[in-house]
Design a protein around this motif. Structure first.
Motif, PDB file in Angstrom:
ATOM      1  N   UNK A 152      53.432  44.562  37.396  1.00  0.00           N
ATOM      2  CA  UNK A 152      53.748  43.139  37.482  1.00  0.00           C
ATOM      3  C   UNK A 152      52.531  42.241  37.363  1.00  0.00           C
ATOM      4  N   UNK A 153      51.548  42.675  36.603  1.00  0.00           N
ATOM      5  CA  UNK A 153      50.341  41.875  36.417  1.00  0.00           C
ATOM      6  C   UNK A 153      49.983  41.849  34.942  1.00  0.00           C
ATOM      7  N   UNK A 154      48.766  41.513  34.626  1.00  0.00           N
ATOM      8  CA  UNK A 154      48.348  41.374  33.229  1.00  0.00           C
ATOM      9  C   UNK A 154      46.974  41.990  33.029  1.00  0.00           C
ATOM     10  N   UNK A 155      46.631  42.198  31.778  1.00  0.00           N
ATOM     11  CA  UNK A 155      45.266  42.553  31.391  1.00  0.00           C
ATOM     12  C   UNK A 155      44.679  41.289  30.789  1.00  0.00           C
ATOM     13  N   UNK A 156      43.510  40.882  31.288  1.00  0.00           N
ATOM     14  CA  UNK A 156      42.872  39.683  30.766  1.00  0.00           C
ATOM     15  C   UNK A 156      42.535  39.867  29.291  1.00  0.00           C
ATOM     16  N   UNK A 168      47.949  40.396  46.302  1.00  0.00           N
ATOM     17  CA  UNK A 168      48.507  40.606  44.968  1.00  0.00           C
ATOM     18  C   UNK A 168      47.411  40.985  43.978  1.00  0.00           C
ATOM     19  N   UNK A 169      47.841  41.556  42.865  1.00  0.00           N
ATOM     20  CA  UNK A 169      46.899  41.865  41.789  1.00  0.00           C
ATOM     21  C   UNK A 169      46.907  40.676  40.837  1.00  0.00           C
ATOM     22  N   UNK A 170      45.759  40.010  40.699  1.00  0.00           N
ATOM     23  CA  UNK A 170      45.656  38.877  39.784  1.00  0.00           C
ATOM     24  C   UNK A 170      45.628  39.353  38.334  1.00  0.00           C
ATOM     25  N   UNK A 171      45.004  40.500  38.112  1.00  0.00           N
ATOM     26  CA  UNK A 171      44.934  41.021  36.759  1.00  0.00           C
ATOM     27  C   UNK A 171      43.926  42.150  36.655  1.00  0.00           C
ATOM     28  N   UNK A 172      43.884  42.745  35.485  1.00  0.00           N
ATOM     29  CA  UNK A 172      42.971  43.846  35.190  1.00  0.00           C
ATOM     30  C   UNK A 172      42.034  43.377  34.089  1.00  0.00           C
ATOM     31  N   UNK A 173      40.748  43.574  34.298  1.00  0.00           N
ATOM     32  CA  UNK A 173      39.771  43.227  33.266  1.00  0.00           C
ATOM     33  C   UNK A 173      39.185  44.537  32.726  1.00  0.00           C
ATOM     34  N   UNK A 206      43.422  40.474  43.954  1.00  0.00           N
ATOM     35  CA  UNK A 206      42.449  41.432  43.439  1.00  0.00           C
ATOM     36  C   UNK A 206      42.389  41.337  41.920  1.00  0.00           C
ATOM     37  N   UNK A 207      41.181  41.286  41.393  1.00  0.00           N
ATOM     38  CA  UNK A 207      40.948  41.470  39.968  1.00  0.00           C
ATOM     39  C   UNK A 207      40.365  42.865  39.842  1.00  0.00           C
TER      40      UNK A 207
END
Length: 195
Positions: free
Chosen positions: A167-171, A136-141, A103-104
């Motif tokens: 456990x993810x990132x912000x683009x 999984x969470x690919x990231x947050x935009x 998920x993004x």
């Protein structure tokens, strides 16, 4: 009953026991995507609530089958399939999470986004437990971002802290806030349609 949580638990057990192959599940997902393609749900996903009164009926099931068949046509063409759901934790979102690898999360640079991401993560935990252990969470935009606004900058930092906890990132590149998006929303059009 494919709408109950028991179905997801049973299906996961059948896959783990080798009684149902992942290829069969992949095929079912492709058929669902095919039907959605044929029904033009990728171009016009917002129905404004129309048709939900028939949810679960035979007519609804027939349309779902047609949507799955429509998506079969594009299954071998694309490396990625983006499933865009409304910002609600409903059966559509759960089905999309069940069919997804990752998920993004689009998040506006606003306080309510933090709560929304938290609630989405709780829903994802249940989907991972019962239906899709690979999710999984690919990231947050970050969306509707204004680099000049102090609130946007603060919210970006808050989103980065939340992403670290998940456990993810912000683009790196946010989607800037612009008047074209607001105008398109007001006119219920995409931003690419000629005005």
């Amino acid at each position: 009953d494919p709408y109950s949580v028991d179905f997801c638990i049973l299906l996961k057990e059948l896959v783990q026991e080798g009684k149902v192959s992942m290829e069969r599940i992949d095929d079912a997902v492709r058929r669902i995507l095919r039907v959605k393609y044929r029904l033009n749900l990728f171009e016009q996903p917002n129905t404004g609530g129309k048709g939900y009164e028939k949810f679960g009926s035979g007519e609804f099931a027939q349309k779902a089958l047609q949507a799955a068949e429509a998506l079969e046509k594009v299954s071998g063409i694309y490396d990625y399939c983006i499933i865009d759901t409304p910002p609600a934790l409903n059966v559509l979102t759960v089905n999309a999470l069940t069919a997804s690898d990752g998920v993004v999360i689009p998040a506006q640079a606003e306080v309510h986004s933090l709560e929304g991401i938290f609630l989405l993560n709780e829903t994802m935990k249940r989907v991972k437990k019962y239906c899709n252990g690979q999710l999984q969470i690919y990231g947050i935009i970050v969306t509707r971002y204004s680099g000049r606004a102090i609130l946007s900058k603060d919210m970006r930092r808050n989103l980065e802290a939340l992403a670290a906890k998940l456990g993810t990132k912000v683009y790196n590149t946010p989607v800037r806030e612009c008047i074209s998006v607001k105008e398109a929303q007001a006119m219920r059009q995409d931003i690419f349609s000629p005005q």
